[in-house]
Every structure is written in C-alpha cells, then in structure tokens.
Design a protein around this motif. Sequence first.
Motif, PDB file in Angstrom:
ATOM      1  N   VAL A  77       0.828  -1.208   0.000  1.00 49.64           N
ATOM      2  CA  VAL A  77       0.000   0.000   0.000  1.00 49.64           C
ATOM      3  C   VAL A  77       0.863   1.258   0.000  1.00 49.64           C
ATOM      4  CG1 VAL A  77      -1.712   1.323   1.287  1.00 49.64           C
ATOM      5  CG2 VAL A  77      -1.924  -1.166   1.120  1.00 49.64           C
ATOM      6  N   THR A  78       1.831   1.313   0.902  1.00 50.74           N
ATOM      7  CA  THR A  78       2.622   2.536   1.057  1.00 50.74           C
ATOM      8  C   THR A  78       3.615   2.745  -0.078  1.00 50.74           C
ATOM      9  OG1 THR A  78       4.235   1.358   2.445  1.00 50.74           O
ATOM     10  CG2 THR A  78       2.410   2.466   3.561  1.00 50.74           C
ATOM     11  N   ALA A  79       4.053   1.666  -0.723  1.00 52.87           N
ATOM     12  CA  ALA A  79       5.032   1.789  -1.803  1.00 52.87           C
ATOM     13  C   ALA A  79       4.377   1.947  -3.162  1.00 52.87           C
ATOM     14  CB  ALA A  79       5.970   0.580  -1.805  1.00 52.87           C
ATOM     15  N   ALA A  80       3.062   2.096  -3.199  1.00 46.81           N
ATOM     16  CA  ALA A  80       2.363   2.244  -4.475  1.00 46.81           C
ATOM     17  C   ALA A  80       2.935   3.386  -5.327  1.00 46.81           C
ATOM     18  CB  ALA A  80       0.869   2.456  -4.236  1.00 46.81           C
ATOM     19  N   ARG A  91      -5.254   4.545  -9.373  1.00 46.34           N
ATOM     20  CA  ARG A  91      -5.221   3.285 -10.127  1.00 46.34           C
ATOM     21  C   ARG A  91      -4.078   2.405  -9.648  1.00 46.34           C
ATOM     22  NH1 ARG A  91      -4.911   2.650 -16.752  1.00 46.34           N
ATOM     23  NH2 ARG A  91      -5.349   0.404 -16.809  1.00 46.34           N
ATOM     24  N   THR A  92      -2.934   3.010  -9.360  1.00 45.80           N
ATOM     25  CA  THR A  92      -1.803   2.229  -8.863  1.00 45.80           C
ATOM     26  C   THR A  92      -2.129   1.611  -7.516  1.00 45.80           C
ATOM     27  OG1 THR A  92      -0.276   3.743  -9.990  1.00 45.80           O
ATOM     28  CG2 THR A  92       0.647   2.323  -8.289  1.00 45.80           C
ATOM     29  N   LEU A  93      -2.818   2.374  -6.657  1.00 48.25           N
ATOM     30  CA  LEU A  93      -3.192   1.849  -5.350  1.00 48.25           C
ATOM     31  C   LEU A  93      -4.187   0.705  -5.483  1.00 48.25           C
ATOM     32  CD1 LEU A  93      -2.992   2.052  -2.292  1.00 48.25           C
ATOM     33  CD2 LEU A  93      -4.803   3.790  -2.352  1.00 48.25           C
ATOM     34  N   ARG A  94      -5.146   0.832  -6.393  1.00 45.11           N
ATOM     35  CA  ARG A  94      -6.128  -0.239  -6.600  1.00 45.11           C
ATOM     36  C   ARG A  94      -5.447  -1.526  -7.059  1.00 45.11           C
ATOM     37  NH1 ARG A  94      -9.118   3.963  -8.949  1.00 45.11           N
ATOM     38  NH2 ARG A  94      -8.623   3.218 -11.063  1.00 45.11           N
TER      39      ARG A  94
END
Length: 230
Positions: A77-80, A91-94
Amino acid sequence: MIAASGLRWILTLAFALSSVHGIWCMVLPGTNIAARVDHALHAAMGVFMIAMAWPWGMDFPAVPQIVLFGAGALWFVTAAPLRRGEDSRGRTLRRALPHAVMMGAMAWMVAAMDVSGSMSGHAGAGSGGDMPGMDMSGGSGLAAMSLTGTGPRTAAALLAAGLAVIGLVWLTRTLDQARGRGLPEGGVEAANEDNGRDNRRGDVSTAGVLASGCHAAMALGMAVMFVLLV
C-alpha cells in the motif's frame, strides 16, 4: 496442515509456481528495487504456504511470519507511488490492494494458528489432543485441523471468499491476455515492464500472462487453504 495427500501436492505445485516466478523476476537484470521487494515477498509467501500444507511446516515459528507478511501488506500500500509510472495514484493503489490483501490474509492465518497453539513453541503443540481454538479431528477428510469458534471461522470464510474473487479476476485476466483480448495489467508485474528490458509487445504480453497466472494460482490456492480452516 492438509491431510489429503493429493490436494496437498496440488497446492504445493501451485504455490511453488508462484515462488519460482517471484524469484525469477526478482533476479532479472535491471529490475528496480520496488519490484524486487514485491517479488521477494510473493516468493516468500509461496514458500511458507507450501510449508503450511505439510506437517513439518507447523514447526516454523509464527512471530517472524506474522511480522514479515504484516509488513508486506503495508509495503504494497505505502510503496504504491514507487510503481506509479504513467498511471494515476488511485489506479496504482487499486492494483496494489489485492497483493496487500493476500499478505494480510497470510499474516492472519499464521496468527490464528499461533493463537490456537498449533505453531512451534506453543503449549499444546504435539500433545496429540485438541488445541484451544483448533479442531484436530479433520472432519472434512481434507484438513488435519480447522478453526473453532464463530469469530475465527467467519473471518476465515470471508477471507476465503475474498481471495477466491481475487484469484478468479486474475484467472480471467490471464485467459483474456492469452487470447490477445487484453494488454497486461499493472500491479506488481507492471513494475518490471519499465525496468529497461526489451519492451516489445510480444515479450510484455508473455510476461503479463505468466505473472497474472501465477498470482491467480496463489490467490486460489490460499482460498482453498482458508476454506479448509472453516
């Protein structure tokens, strides 16, 4: 621990496929640091899932696994932003969330078995009798143990359903990509697409199919493991 030898070997092969793929991607020249960490976590999860399917896996200490996969869930999550590329942050987080869910589910499974006393170094292990919070009867004939109590069993069922959905989505994506109907999606596998390797369409497509297929095998295998705990 799985009692049915046939199912145990099927899941072992599925998890081994994911682990080998993770190690292979991790050591590819030009892979960026974030992608190496991603693949290392997936490889480790595959190894420990294999261990969990076998009796000798119960001898592994629980706390290091809980810390590793709990940190892995936070990492995805944090390195997204490190995997963002040209995509939006949302979108990257999803794309990272399914991987975070898998890591968190792995940490939960180990913690649940640790609380039950079935992991190494805890009271009741190897006693031959039922452990608190764990039914050792293996009533289904497939698993040697299952969780007891409404709360843990409900949580395991919800995680099994969530992992099954994630696995089926990845499996559908794999089949679509294999037929040429879709481009490789992002997520962890997308991190390797911008790492300086040959980005010809055919190479990327093959890598995307393989990555999605391995992730599907991992998620569906984990879903089966959680079903056996219910």
